[in-house]
Design an enzyme around this catalytic site. Structure first.
Site, PDB file in Angstrom:
ATOM      1  N   GLU A 170      30.067  15.272 -13.378  1.00  0.00           N
ATOM      2  CA  GLU A 170      28.851  14.480 -13.187  1.00  0.00           C
ATOM      3  C   GLU A 170      28.181  14.821 -11.852  1.00  0.00           C
ATOM      4  OE1 GLU A 170      29.742  10.647 -16.002  1.00  0.00           O
ATOM      5  OE2 GLU A 170      30.262  10.392 -13.900  1.00  0.00           O
TER       6      GLU A 170
ATOM      7  N   ASP B 114      35.343   7.568 -22.408  1.00  0.00           N
ATOM      8  CA  ASP B 114      35.017   6.932 -21.130  1.00  0.00           C
ATOM      9  C   ASP B 114      35.202   5.420 -21.206  1.00  0.00           C
ATOM     10  OD1 ASP B 114      34.162   6.758 -18.566  1.00  0.00           O
ATOM     11  OD2 ASP B 114      32.028   6.977 -18.987  1.00  0.00           O
TER      12      ASP B 114
ATOM     13  N   GLU C 231      32.446  -2.095 -17.379  1.00  0.00           N
ATOM     14  CA  GLU C 231      31.265  -1.243 -17.563  1.00  0.00           C
ATOM     15  C   GLU C 231      30.775  -1.243 -19.007  1.00  0.00           C
ATOM     16  OE1 GLU C 231      31.768   2.859 -16.369  1.00  0.00           O
ATOM     17  OE2 GLU C 231      29.821   3.446 -17.202  1.00  0.00           O
TER      18      GLU C 231
HETATM   19  C1  GCV Z   1      32.165   6.817 -10.860  1.00  0.00           C
HETATM   20  C2  GCV Z   1      31.486   7.012 -16.096  1.00  0.00           C
HETATM   21  C3  GCV Z   1      30.681   6.024 -15.302  1.00  0.00           C
HETATM   22  C4  GCV Z   1      30.368   6.543 -13.909  1.00  0.00           C
HETATM   23  C5  GCV Z   1      31.688   6.909 -13.220  1.00  0.00           C
HETATM   24  C6  GCV Z   1      32.396   7.948 -14.075  1.00  0.00           C
HETATM   25  C7  GCV Z   1      33.753   8.335 -13.513  1.00  0.00           C
HETATM   26  O1  GCV Z   1      30.712   8.117 -16.436  1.00  0.00           O
HETATM   27  O2  GCV Z   1      29.514   5.714 -16.010  1.00  0.00           O
HETATM   28  O3  GCV Z   1      29.694   5.545 -13.211  1.00  0.00           O
HETATM   29  O4  GCV Z   1      31.458   7.415 -11.923  1.00  0.00           O
HETATM   30  O5  GCV Z   1      32.630   7.411 -15.362  1.00  0.00           O
HETATM   31  O6  GCV Z   1      34.742   7.816 -14.000  1.00  0.00           O
HETATM   32  O7  GCV Z   1      33.805   9.157 -12.613  1.00  0.00           O
END
Ligand code: GCV
Length: 650
Positions: free
Chosen positions: A257, A336, A364
């Site tokens: 990411e 996720d 989340e």
């Molecule tokens: C900290 C998901 C979440 C992100 C998070 C990522 C991760 O994609 O939406 O906010 O980033 O996981 O676990 O690194």
């Protein structure tokens, strides 16, 4: 007033009548001093010399390898013996808590199931928290350190009371300012925080940016095989450990990411992790390296690309190649932290690699701490899942120990759900998830209802309220699943925000999971035979179960197969009728919660009552939204009417 969570005055009072004594310990340190301080200041009990015949005697012994033992002698005196000072402190809290709960009997032998029991904070220096739903950070405020040291102390106590022993105090997405947490300027501040956790037997780690040598403007590279980079990290480790000798180590999200990583230099992730592991090794540090390596390569037009395969594809080939003090942190599922997804097959593929299984306490994808969602049923299900290895079953709860190269370098971790809100978690009932994670990490054989019963007894004083709340919480994970994405199909959430329905929100997005719904059916074909081949990442036993549409469990059917709306589930219902039924019943569940909760108006403290009433009102709106959008979407797609003729909008 800041909520004391499960460590209430009443809980402490039950043990404060005792006289405590701490026998000569093999090692005096900040933890042993804190044990005495906790007895005197927090418990407000007497600390006496041994000769004065204490009621509770605390000591350590190398006859205990891990954890602690609590026993009662013939005179009725209690003895708490820890393997080390940290475990002794956990033992003291266990004694206090279980005295109150009343299930201590004549004692207990407590050896933790998981060696590493870790909390990850996704807190940023500006005070925001990535995926945080309970106010701003208790660690940082507007790019300064510590919003409140006293809250950090209370937090450390709460964590230690359920046996947590590691914490990473900043977000794995390490932005510019946080990159400099490991600079000379900031380390004294980090030390203040680390010392607080240290007193509670908890080691502090920092998330670090893989490109630090460049960001510090010292080098033009962060290539893990470049001698200058290797030297840079060695020097940095020296600086860190000079300032904080008890520092735990680094947590790293790399090549994911947008975060930098070894791939930029054509190196693999073992090379990246091992370079950092070598830097902290002389000081006894560890490197926790995340397996969530995901820079999306997907295109909805190309059904052969599958994000579920990413962790395995990146890491399985590196089994046995990681340093002894490097640990791979692997999310429990391949996508996720979804409400429903299968278990990550990589856990069974890397048989010679230290591993940590990662969970998400912060909600989340599971309701943002607006919706009530007691997550323990989900986590217990994960821990009980069996892989097959050489004809034997290995449950997730045991697998990290089995795979570990170094016995203590494995365990479980979770992203925290706390913030500055007075009740810590936004929704007070979400405190149970924090409590429960610690308890499950300590004793991975506990059930979700056993853990809930403990929490309820500690947190609520009234039997009717306990019974009502118990019923709500135990069913809440299923109810949430019922009104959201069906049968493991994947995202259907509002993009980016991840709360509320967005059936097509990610359908044409490269970061998404896709439902591929058309007029005939829906689901993702991940079979080897005709789909992405994800099923082949499992052992033969699980592969066969998932590959075959007839044996694939209903709850993950759409994760593995594209089926028609009229496909008959094991439950006997068609897929489309299941979708309608669960979405109607999910909303009914929330309505029931509201009615039941309203009965507690005069029974609970008003702030507690109000907090949940207000959240339940919002949860109902959310559930109705989900029901109507999901049902209408699939009605429009399929044209199949609800067998019970309930209201589905056109
Ligand atoms: C900290 C998901 C979440 C992100 C998070 C990522 C991760 O994609 O939406 O906010 O980033 O996981 O676990 O690194």
């Amino acid at each position: 007033m800041i909520d004391s969570c499960w460590l209430t005055k009443e809980v402490f009072q039950a043990a404060s009548k005792y006289k405590f004594a701490v026998d000569s310990l093999s090692n005096e340190d900040s933890v042993s001093l804190n044990i005495r301080r906790e007895i005197i200041e927090t418990l407000q009990a007497q600390l006496v010399d041994l000769q004065e015949s204490a009621d509770v005697e605390l000591t350590d012994s190398d006859e205990i390898k891990k954890g602690f033992n609590i026993s009662r002698d013939e005179r009725g005196h209690w003895h708490i013996i820890g393997a080390n000072n940290g475990d002794l402190l956990h033992g003291l809290y266990y004694f206090i808590i279980h005295q109150y709960i009343g299930d201590l009997g004549n004692g207990t032998d407590q050896c933790p199931s998981q060696s590493i029991r870790m909390i990850d904070q996704w807190d940023n220096f500006d005070g925001s928290i990535e995926r945080g739903y309970a106010g701003e950070s208790i660690f940082y405020d507007n790019n300064t350190f510590s919003y409140s040291y006293s809250r950090i102390r209370q937090y450390a106590r709460l964590l230690s009371s359920v046996g947590i022993n590691y914490i990473a105090i900043n977000n794995v997405n390490v932005h510019m300012k946080e990159t400099f947490f490991i600079s000379e300027e900031n380390l004294p501040k980090i030390k203040l925080i680390s010392d607080i956790f240290g007193e509670f037997g908890i080691k502090t780690l920092l998330s670090v940016n893989f490109a630090s040598p460049i960001r510090f403007r010292d080098l033009d590279s962060s290539d893990p095989l470049d001698e200058r980079v290797i030297e840079w990290w060695h020097e940095r480790a020296k600086v860190i450990y000079r300032e904080i000798p008890t520092f735990g180590g680094f947590l790293v999200k790399a090549d994911s990411e947008g975060e930098p990583g070894p791939y930029s230099y054509g190196r693999n992730h073992a090379q990246g992790a091992n370079m950092l592991a070598a830097a902290v090794k002389p000081f006894g540090g560890i490197v926790i390296w995340r397996a969530f390596v995901y820079n999306s390569q997907q295109d909805w037009r190309d059904r052969s690309i599958d994000r579920a395969k990413a962790a395995y594809d990146n890491f399985a080939k590196l089994d046995g190649k990681f340093a002894e003090n490097a640990i791979l942190q692997i999310k429990f599922g391949p996508i996720d932290f979804q409400t429903r997804e299968p278990i990550q097959p990589l856990l069974n593929a890397m048989k010679h690699t230290n591993q940590i299984v990662e969970f998400q306490i912060t909600q989340e994808y599971t309701g943002h701490q607006i919706d009530i969602n007691y997550l323990l049923p989900q986590w217990v299900r994960v821990m009980k899942f069996n892989f097959n290895r050489d004809g034997h079953q290995v449950a997730v709860k045991n697998i990290t120990h089995k795979n570990a190269v170094v016995e203590n370098n494995c365990g479980i971790a979770a992203v925290s759900n706390i913030g500055r809100d007075e009740n810590w978690t936004g929704n007070k009932l979400a405190q149970a998830n924090l409590y429960g994670f610690g308890r499950l990490a300590w004793n991975s054989d506990l059930t979700a209802s056993e853990i809930l019963d403990e929490w309820l007894k500690l947190s609520i004083n009234n039997e009717t309220a306990i019974a009502v709340t118990r019923g709500i919480m135990l069913s809440s994970n299923q109810v949430y699943e019922d009104y959201t994405a069906p049968l493991g199909v994947g995202f259907m959430v509002n993009p980016a925000f991840h709360y509320g329905p967005g059936v097509d929100g990610y359908e044409f997005d490269r970061w998404g999971t896709y439902h591929f719904a058309d007029r005939d059916g829906l689901g993702v074909d991940r079979t080897l035979k005709s789909g992405t081949g994800y099923t082949r990442q499992y052992d033969n036993h699980n592969f066969e179960i998932y590959e075959n549409v007839d044996t694939c469990p209903d709850e993950v059917l759409l994760f593995f197969h594209h089926v028609s709306y009229n496909h008959i589930l094991h439950s006997g219902k068609t897929v489309i009728q299941h979708i309608y039924d669960t979405h109607f019943s999910g909303v009914e569940g929330v309505k029931r919660y509201l009615a039941e909760w309203h009965q507690l108006k005069d029974v609970l403290p008003s702030d507690f009552y109000q907090n949940i009433s207000e959240r339940l009102d919002r949860q109902l709106l959310n559930a109705v939204n989900w029901r109507d959008q999901v049902n209408t979407f699939f009605y429009r797609m399929s044209g199949v009417k609800d067998a019970q003729s309930r209201k589905i909008y056109r």
